[in-house]
Structure formats: C-alpha cells, structure tokens
Design a protein around this motif. Structure first.
Motif: not given
Length: 404
Positions: A108-111, A80-85
């Motif tokens: 999840r990141i690729l998705d 979630p921290k990476l997605i928020k970034l």
C-alpha cells in the motif's frame, strides 16, 4: 532537501544505525531528515516518529502467519499513520530502507508513493522487494517468473498457506505504477544489485550500489589488549567466527556445523566463536572457545584485530558486516561463496570457496594465517571503502540524482 526514511527500527540494529548515520549526515549539510520506524525501543528524539505500536506489530505478525503474506495486507493503523506523516512532512524524497518486520503494509505504501509521484529511493538490504516474500531466495529462481508452489513457504511465512504468488503479484503491481524518473533502486552489494536488476518489475528502473558503512573510529586496527590476549594460547594462530547466533546443528544457515568441522581438521589452531546466542547440539572440539556476546563494539574490534583470520560460512549474505568489520580491523576473511561477501571484499585479503568444500576452506585459512599480512595497510584500505562517510555520501549522490 528533506528526506523521510522508513525503517523497521531506529538508532539500534544494523539498519537502525544506517538510517541514523544518514540523518546526521544530511543535517550536517543543512538538510532535513525524518525517520519513521515501528519496532524495538522508542527513540525520544526530534524527527524520530514511531508509526507502529508493539501491540499492533504483534497483531500484524499474527495476520501474516494466518494469511501467508509477509509484507502487506495488515497495518490498518500504522499504514494510514505513515501516509499522514508523509503528507504532513511533504518530503522531497521518501527512502524505504527496511520497512519489513510487520510494521506497515509495504504494498500500500509503494502504491501511495507511485500514485502521488513522490520521489522514492528503495534500498535492497535483502531480497523481499523483488521476491515479494523471501529475504533470501537462495538457489530458487521462481521470483523471475512469479513464484508460487514454493518449497519453503512454511519456513518463510510460518503459515499453512502458500500465497507467495499473490505476494509477488502485489509487489509487481505496486512497482508497476512508478514512473522511471521518480524512483532509484539501491542495493548494498554489487551481487544483490545484479539480482534486483533481473527482476521483471524492478529491472526497468535505475540501479545503484551503496555499500553499508561502519564507524571506523571503532572498527580499525587496535593495539593488543593484554587482558584479552591472556585468555588465549599465544603459540597458536587464532581464527574468529562472529554471528548473532551460533548453532552447530547440521545444515545450519550460518554454517556453525562447518566451522566445527574445520576446527576438527585444524587442531593446532584456536577457534573463537563470538555470538549473543549459542545452541550447542554436538560436542565441540577442544580448540573452540565460546566468547559469548561482546561487552561493546570496541571489544569486538579488538578481537578482530587480534585474530589471524575471520571465517564466515553462511549459505547466503546480501552484504556481510562481519566481512567489512574484519577487514577494517586489519584481518583477512575466508568464507564460502554466499553472494554478497565476495562481491564487497578486498580480493587480495580475502578468499571465498565453493559452499561445503571444506578442503578448500581449510587451505585458504591456512594460507592467510601462515602469511605475513600488513594489517595496518589492510585496515587503511578497508576503512577507505567501508566508512559511514562513504556510505552517506553515496546516498546523498543518489538523492541529488533523483531530484534532477
């Protein structure tokens, strides 16, 4: 243009230096770059963002070992921290370099990237993006059909459970949502790119090759260092073996045992082993010298320059920095066919033989150490091919293609 790179580490290690070189090149041309990372030392510089603590990384690794899933189903804080970034920085491109090492849930990141139609570059430094689990699949071809019943899953995952088929399906599912004009796959060698293009789920995308680059202000032909020369017998030819670790136990992945066999067959030649860690399980031949870890990259470059030939004996390499470094320092390379090295090397100054064929290996080494190589010419050719400027320009070209 703003690019956000994701990598296991930053500013150190081979891929850490690569993402830093790309960042510097982008900024020199007036672009922006943010690096998200999650391992090793913290980089206290602007636009370097740590997304995973060392504590969480250890927890992620433990979860991976329990489940047998190497690249996802963990990272409840870091993902979630990476997605928020990514949402906050709103980059034009997200570049996934090596987001392994238990720093984030890759699936999840690729998705997330595919669902949100974010322009994405995925770089294959190893094979796990299309195998789902293995960094090196060696001679196994199960990744072409779905994995499962893996003969080496315990070695690859350190788990009691074989969930390689699940990981393959999850990786396929994550890539399946990308529109073909929103993603480009790059690989660090022609050999690796050809394998990635055969993937049932990665093959439909555009593929490009961008060779890893090095600092050619360090890796070039150096003048003879008398303090180094004094440690060797000048009457004998010098063969160099460089690896992060040296292990001469039988059937070692990096082939340390084969180097010892070669040394025994060539008692008239000196063999120098440069490695940070050494594991000696058999008596070494008298003509082998353990140098240990070099004090600096400059010292390593001087050793390459001094050697008459560099040898590699790995079972598999997707690129081989040793090959590139040696050639840039004017020294030819001989090795077993391992995939990446023979596809990036300069044919006139290298030779790769069938794995385990010691007779051919010795013959090729003798051919180069007995020939008069124009080391300066070789160095010039290699530096034109492997400089970090060539690499960064290659990625800039890929970014521009994707934005079109």
């Amino acid at each position: 243009m703003k690019v956000l790179q994701v990598n296991v580490n930053a500013a150190s290690g081979s891929t850490g230096k690569i993402v830093t070189d790309i960042k510097n090149a982008l900024e020199a041309k007036g672009h922006e770059c943010v690096i998200a990372y999650g391992a090793n030392e913290t980089v206290d510089k602007q636009d370097y963002v740590r997304i995973c603590s060392e504590t969480e990384r250890k927890i992620n690794a433990a979860v991976s070992r329990i489940t047998g899933v190497n690249h996802g189903c963990f990272g409840i804080l870091s993902t979630p921290k990476l997605i928020k970034l990514i949402n906050r920085e709103n980059p034009d491109i997200v570049h996934l370099q090596c987001p392994n090492g238990f720093i984030v849930d890759v699936f999840r990141i690729l998705d997330f990237l595919s669902r949100n139609k974010i322009k994405t570059v995925v770089t294959n430094h190893a094979e796990y993006f299309f195998t789902g689990t293995c960094g090196h699949s060696l001679d196994c071809t199960k990744w072409l059909t779905g994995c499962g019943e893996c003969p080496i899953y315990r070695k690859e995952t350190h788990s009691m459970f074989d969930h390689t088929a699940f990981s393959w399906r999850q990786m396929r599912k994550s890539f399946s949502k990308f529109q073909s004009d929103n993603i480009i796959i790059t690989s660090v060698s022609p050999w690796l790119s050809a394998r990635a293009a055969k993937s049932p789920f990665m093959g439909r995308f555009r593929h490009e090759v961008v060779l890893n680059g090095l600092d050619t202000s360090i890796f070039h032909l150096h003048e003879i260092d008398r303090t180094i020369v004094a440690k060797f017998d000048k009457s004998k030819k010098l063969v160099l073996f460089v690896s992060a670790s040296f292990d001469n136990s039988p059937d070692n992945f990096k082939g340390g045992d084969k180097i010892m066999e070669l040394a025994r067959e060539m008692p008239d030649t000196q063999f120098l082993v440069v490695a940070t860690h050494n594991k000696i399980v058999e008596t070494m031949p008298e003509n082998v010298v353990l140098w240990g870890r070099t004090k600096s990259q400059s010292e390593l470059a001087k050793l390459y320059s001094l050697a008459d030939c560099t040898v590699i004996a790995s079972k598999r390499e997707t690129f081989s920095m040793v090959t590139a470094e040696s050639l840039c320092c004017g020294t030819p390379v001989v090795g077993f066919k391992a995939g990446g090295p023979e596809s990036i090397a300069i044919n006139e100054y290298s030779d790769f033989v069938e794995s385990g064929n010691l007779k051919q290996f010795e013959s090729s080494v003798r051919k180069f150490i007995d020939s008069k190589i124009n080391k300066q010419l070789l160095s010039n050719i290699a530096r034109d091919k492997f400089s970090k400027d060539v690499m960064t320009n290659g990625y800039l070209k890929v970014y521009n293609q994707l934005l079109k």
